[in-house]
Design an enzyme around this catalytic site. Structure first.
Site, PDB file in Angstrom:
ATOM      1  CG  ASP A 149       6.755  -7.796  -1.868  1.00 43.85           C
ATOM      2  OD1 ASP A 149       5.731  -7.937  -2.673  1.00 43.85           O
ATOM      3  OD2 ASP A 149       6.440  -7.380  -0.664  1.00 43.85           O
ATOM      4  NE  ARG A 205       4.836  -3.140   5.297  1.00 39.62           N
ATOM      5  CZ  ARG A 205       3.892  -3.129   4.251  1.00 39.62           C
ATOM      6  NH1 ARG A 205       2.748  -3.641   4.510  1.00 39.62           N
ATOM      7  NH2 ARG A 205       4.178  -2.648   3.190  1.00 39.62           N
ATOM      8  CG  ASP A 260      -0.118  -8.162   1.302  1.00 43.42           C
ATOM      9  OD1 ASP A 260       0.143  -8.949   1.569  1.00 43.42           O
ATOM     10  OD2 ASP A 260       0.435  -6.964   1.045  1.00 43.42           O
ATOM     11  CG  ASP A 274      -0.930  -2.718  -3.489  1.00 40.70           C
ATOM     12  OD1 ASP A 274      -0.506  -2.815  -2.591  1.00 40.70           O
ATOM     13  OD2 ASP A 274      -0.749  -3.756  -4.273  1.00 40.70           O
TER      14      ASP A 274
HETATM   15  C1  DGJ Z   1       3.046  -6.442   0.292  1.00 35.71           C
HETATM   16  C2  DGJ Z   1       2.904  -6.765  -1.116  1.00 35.71           C
HETATM   17  O1  DGJ Z   1       3.572  -8.060  -1.350  1.00 35.71           O
HETATM   18  C3  DGJ Z   1       3.018  -5.820  -2.020  1.00 35.71           C
HETATM   19  O2  DGJ Z   1       2.803  -6.203  -3.286  1.00 35.71           O
HETATM   20  C4  DGJ Z   1       1.954  -4.610  -1.729  1.00 35.71           C
HETATM   21  O3  DGJ Z   1       0.696  -5.084  -1.773  1.00 35.71           O
HETATM   22  C5  DGJ Z   1       2.484  -4.142  -0.188  1.00 35.71           C
HETATM   23  N1  DGJ Z   1       2.464  -5.316   0.695  1.00 35.71           N
HETATM   24  C6  DGJ Z   1       1.686  -3.031   0.152  1.00 35.71           C
HETATM   25  O4  DGJ Z   1       1.730  -2.786   1.658  1.00 35.71           O
END
Ligand code: DGJ
Length: 732
Positions: free
Chosen positions: A536, A432, A467, A355
């Site tokens: 998340d 962010r 993402d 990730d």
């Molecule tokens: C948001 C995602 O939903 C998480 O699973 C992870 O990948 C983070 N971003 C990483 O920054």
């Protein structure tokens, strides 16, 4: 499909529904309106002809059976594409201005029909605007697809060529008269997505929308409407969904004097899309489903449609993945990932996903998005060696990327500050610590395609987790000020395009859609990806609620679900490993925990649970899903999947001592006369009425009388669960 020789009415037939449309032309003005005449259970052809004459259009004096006054007529909501202007006050689906003229008056040009597709062409009576309403049905399903194409047919130097579009929905769908109406939808927030809401549809306009440039966490582009009486297992339900992943708007209008219509489309209020001479704009598809058999049957129909006609590689079984995010966050190292990979492989994971945190100087969220090369200190040998080692462990390799974002602190931003969404003389707000790359710009799209293609090819990547972690702000494109709002469309289209080209270049590549959890899940992106990350929030109790909402439209085959640590990092809630697994097994199982810290006992238990999932995953991912009642996560509940002769049931009991909730488990969708044997799960001891191992039951008993699963016994610990597998015994 045509219902009359003059080809002005048509009937679209699906196995369980019928949709009748007609073009009506005002004898005095020549203006044409396309009306929905019927949507509901199947009709014979003669009956369909009759319904064409039952209601009249807005230009006729009887106003479709309503009391006619100069204030009440017309009934524009029965139009398939209510345009702006004329005698209409409802929300327009097509709002266009021709210079100072803000009104569309259409005449009918022609129709083209075959067994599965209908195209109705209309044109403005004065200005060079052509409008095509398209309909598509698919074999063996009840989902009807509709979309609209508009074209400026002027020659470039024509005086009339100035056309601006300010609202362009994919169409409007009219619901038949009922005593009352109820809506069902999902709403939410980050880490609380897909919360099911059901309630009376108020008179007025109910709008779900995203103005964020992504589908959004706050609502999801679909709605179901029933007469207030449908249950999970019975009753007629109308469903509407929009296949789009950028900003969108869906409005259900309920008129005080009766009548409900639902319209949806891309973009949100305030946008302006110039349509120059020769240009064409095609709306995304809006999908409608009429279904009897309650919300459960409606969900299964959407699932079947998604698997058959939306997903790019839907016949596959999804691998069990391991994802490192909750274990290593921004501190991923080559050694650490390899160590996790060894444990994951030993557990039975088949895909290892590295990730965030693997690139440039990405030590926290404040930098490096855009600089897509390995972190020199934490991955000194790059990713190639690591991925070779992971592959040698028998797993495929996956990587997290966020191609649409850039950190102000990045080499990319320093080189191309003009690539972000921005407005002159305005702030560049970060969220962010990042900005949004304007993916509508061809050079940004090509840059992304280039680095992603190289990365995928050089590393032999099998899986991208794509993402996007912030909505649009300052959504401007100064170099294109006149038509800058096209970015709301072209950004999304270019995301789709890059995904498609990547897949075409490496057919084995699979993609996960993620937007800070479930911010980009919809029937548009699912044409281009294989699975979705719903939230998340990985707490299994909260997840049950989200999964319940997710399952209303989307199949288990796309629902990523990880087992993570206890206490859960989001909620600090403690929960047994088995319960966490059983919740995640309701979709595409993944592991997202810090498995290096699990005890030998936990690892052994996890291995056998992963093994159990592999036995049933085809049934979960490709079977028909039945929500068996109980409020998921709050009381005893269960969810069942059937494929062929196999039945898998996940049974949950979050509150061991609770007195409310279902007492007996009633299965669904079985053959009542067949016998089913419990081949896995169930209690070890055979007690009368208990779902015990090797017990045999008639389908009728399982469905009507119900049985007692051990996990539902009234006194016991919280968070008990079971996976019960039954096989239909072949009749001799
Ligand atoms: C948001 C995602 O939903 C998480 O699973 C992870 O990948 C983070 N971003 C990483 O920054």
């Amino acid at each position: 499909m045509p219902l009359n020789p003059s080809h002005t009415s048509w009937c679209l037939r699906t196995p369980g529904s019928c949709y009748v449309v007609a073009v009506e032309v005002d004898a005095q003005t020549g203006e044409a309106t396309v009306l929905q005449k019927y949507w509901g259970p199947p009709l014979a052809t003669d009956a369909a002809r009759q319904v064409v004459g039952l209601t009249r259009g807005p230009s006729t004096p009887d106003g479709a059976g309503r009391h006619v006054t100069s204030f009440a007529e017309p009934v524009e909501i029965e139009e398939l594409l209510p345009v702006t202007g004329g005698r209409r006050w409802g929300p327009a689906a097509l709002e266009v201005s021709f210079g100072a003229v803000r009104s569309v008056e259409l005449e009918f040009l022609s129709a083209k029909a075959d067994d599965e597709r209908l195209d109705l062409s209309l044109a403005d009576r004065h200005f060079p605007l052509e409008v095509v309403l398209s309909f598509q049905i698919r074999p063996d399903g009840d989902v009807i697809e509709r979309w609209v194409t508009i074209r400026n047919t002027a020659l470039p130097d024509s005086d009339l060529s100035d056309i601006t579009v300010t609202r362009f929905h994919s169409g409007s769908w009219f619901l038949p008269d009922a005593d009352d109406y109820r809506y069902t939808g999902v709403v939410g927030a980050w880490a609380e997505e897909f919360q099911l809401r059901r309630g009376p549809l108020p008179v007025g306009e109910l709008t779900y929308t995203s103005r964020q440039g992504i589908t959004g966490h706050q609502s999801n582009p679909w709605i179901m409407i029933d007469a207030g009486t449908a249950t999970e297992t019975e009753g007629a339900v109308f469903g509407l969904a929009l296949a789009w992943s950028g900003s969108w708007r869906l409005t259900a209008t309920r008129r005080p004097e009766g009548g409900v219509a639902v319209a949806a489309g891309f973009g949100h209020e305030g946008l302006r899309w110039p349509l120059p001479a020769g240009a064409e704009l095609v709306s995304p598809r809006m999908l409608g489903l009429y279904c009897e058999g309650g919300f459960g049957a409606a969900s299964r129909a959407w699932h079947d449609y998604t698997r058959a006609f939306v997903l790019p590689a839907s016949d596959e079984v999804r691998p069990v993945l391991y994802n490192s995010w909750e274990a290593t966050g921004f501190t991923a190292t080559a050694q650490g990932q390899l160590s996790l990979a060894r444990t994951a492989a030993a557990l039975g994971a088949e895909l290892f996903v590295v990730d965030d945190g693997w690139f440039a100087r990405r030590d926290d969220a404040t930098s490096s998005l855009g600089d897509w090369w390995p972190h020199p200190e934490r991955f000194p040998d790059g990713l190639g060696v690591l991925f070779e080692e992971i592959r040698a462990l028998g797993m495929r390799v996956g990587l997290w990327v966020e191609p649409e974002s850039v950190s102000p602190d990045s080499e990319l931003y320093r080189a191309h500050p003009d690539w972000v969404l921005r407005m002159d003389h305005r702030r560049h707000d970060t969220k962010r610590d990042q900005l949004v790359l304007n993916f509508a710009r061809p050079e940004v799209r090509d840059w992304a395609l280039d680095w992603l293609s190289r990365l995928v090819a050089e590393l032999g990547i099998d899986y991208l987790k794509w993402d996007v972690n912030r909505p649009f702000t300052q959504p401007g494109w100064p170099e294109r000020s006149a038509d800058q709002d096209l970015l709301w469309i072209d950004h999304t289209r270019n995301v789709y395009r890059v995904m498609d080209i990547l897949r075409a270049r490496r057919p084995a590549l699979r993609i996960e859609t993620c937007s800070g959890g479930g911010g980009r899940v919809d029937l548009g992106v699912l044409h281009h990806v294989d699975q979705a990350w719903p939230s998340d929030n990985t707490d299994a109790k909260d997840r049950q609620t989200a999964q319940h909402g997710f399952s209303q439209l989307y199949p288990a085959a796309v629902m990523g679900a990880w087992v993570t640590d206890s206490p859960n990092p989001n909620t600090q809630r403690d929960m047994p490993l088995r319960y966490r697994f059983h919740v995640a097994m309701a979709g595409v199982l993944g592991i997202g925990a810090d498995i290096g810290r699990w005890t030998p006992e936990e690892l052994t238990e996890a291995r056998s649970l992963i093994d159990a999932y592999k036995q049933i995953r085809r049934t979960v991912q490709h079977g028909r899903q039945y929500r068996l009642g109980g409020i998921p996560g709050a009381e005893r509940s269960a969810v069942q999947y059937i494929l062929g002769d196999e039945v898998a049931v996940l049974v949950y009991n979050p509150l061991g001592n609770a007195k409310s909730g279902p007492r007996r488990l009633k299965l669904a969708g079985l053959d009542p006369d067949a016998t089913y044997e419990v081949v896995a799960g169930g209690s070890a001891t055979s007690v009368h009425g208990r779902l015990s191992h090797r017990s045999r039951w008639y389908g009728s008993v399982l469905m009507s009388a119900g049985v007692r699963p051990a996990a539902w016994e009234p006194i016991g610990a919280d968070y008990r669960s079971d996976l019960v597998v039954l096989h239909r015994i072949p009749t001799p």
